[in-house]
Design an enzyme around this catalytic site. Structure first.
Site, PDB file in Angstrom:
ATOM      1  NE  ARG A 190       7.122   3.281   7.205  1.00  0.00           N
ATOM      2  CZ  ARG A 190       7.203   4.562   7.582  1.00  0.00           C
ATOM      3  NH1 ARG A 190       6.100   5.227   7.893  1.00  0.00           N
ATOM      4  NH2 ARG A 190       8.367   5.168   7.650  1.00  0.00           N
ATOM      5  CB  CYS A 253       6.261   6.442  14.732  1.00  0.00           C
ATOM      6  SG  CYS A 253       6.501   8.224  14.911  1.00  0.00           S
TER       7      CYS A 253
END
Length: 296
Positions: A190, A253
């Site tokens: 990611r 995050c």
């Protein structure tokens, strides 16, 4: 404000806290904070199997405000909303809270971090319900309805400390000029922009460095050895007693949940307390005017 509990406690530590609570009538709350990105129900998991006496704390309901493009998927909740959720869970101003999940603590860390920055005693159960069952054996967890919280619990609302948070603009600017270590706690794929299952764009904040919280956890679901954890931070120049204080670390995050685990591990490693970019990638990626980077 200081807390007396370390960021993480073992199953043996929790046993001791339970025994102490029984002897001294100390208010101890065990909180089940299971939540799943794939849409599974944490509440259903709690009802199927939970640590005896634990209460379920719904992340979406009490540990986050309403999602929005301008604030992200899990913005910090209004202080009054958080206080109401804690009171309903039986958490008072004088409570000690041990939070757990079944994901190595990366979800439960959200509750523990929120309480700790408010000066409350809170920790994550290292290894979660899996370690608890593995060490204590059959009967260590129970199925059934929610435990009844103490009716006399009152949690006083307090503003989120500015010293614990970093804004989207500060995070972007300080990642770009290198004046702070901005850590992206997501998985490497990611971060690199190879995949993005939920947010508007794939990639990362330019200048951020990748330190996935999933890699803080060993194959047994517990935190890696302290020396291993310190070595992971040392690659970015962070070491106990070193020149880079925790205040120069900003963590983010996907939505501001697992980054709390990054910050608790930072503290566990003796590196001080960093700050949270609460909106995280979900807020940043939603603004098409902000630059992004891809690649490792």
């Amino acid at each position: 404000m200081p807390t007396t509990l370390p960021p993480f406690v073992s199953s043996a530590d929790l046993e001791s806290l339970i025994a102490e609570a029984g002897r001294r009538e100390r208010r101890l709350v065990i909180a089940d904070v299971r939540w799943y990105l794939d849409g599974r129900s944490g509440r259903d998991a709690y009802h199927a199997d939970h640590i005896a006496g634990a209460v379920f704390v719904d992340l979406d309901e009490w540990l986050a405000g309403p999602p929005s493009p301008t604030e992200g998927r899990h913005p910090l909740p209004d202080p009054e909303r958080f206080a109401r959720g804690m009171t309903e869970a039986g958490v008072g101003d004088d409570s000690t809270v041990v939070a757990y999940d079944d994901a190595g603590g990366v979800i439960a860390a959200r509750l523990a971090w929120m309480l700790r920055v408010l000066g409350r005693d809170a920790a994550v159960l290292d290894g979660g319900i899996t370690a608890w069952q593995g060490e204590l054996g059959a009967g260590a967890a129970v199925a059934g309805r929610r435990a009844a919280p103490r009716a006399d619990a009152t949690f006083t609302a307090a503003a989120w400390p500015a010293s614990a948070l970093a804004s989207i603009d500060e995070t972007q600017a300080r990642a770009a000029d290198g004046s702070a270590l901005v850590l992206d706690a997501r998985t490497a794929d990611r971060f690199a922009g190879e995949t993005e299952p939920v947010d508007a764009r794939a990639g990362h904040i330019p200048g951020a460095r990748n330190l996935s919280v999933r890699d803080h956890i060993g194959g047994d679901g517990r935190l890696r050895d302290l020396d291993e954890l310190r070595a992971r931070f040392a690659q970015f120049g962070l070491a106990p007693g070193g020149a880079a204080p925790g205040s120069d670390v900003i963590a983010y995050c996907g939505s501001g949940v697992t980054a709390c685990h990054e910050l608790l591990v930072l503290e566990h490693a003796g590196l001080g307390r960093g700050r949270l970019f609460a909106g995280s990638w979900s807020q940043y990626a939603a603004d098409a005017q902000r630059p992004l980077a891809t690649g490792a």
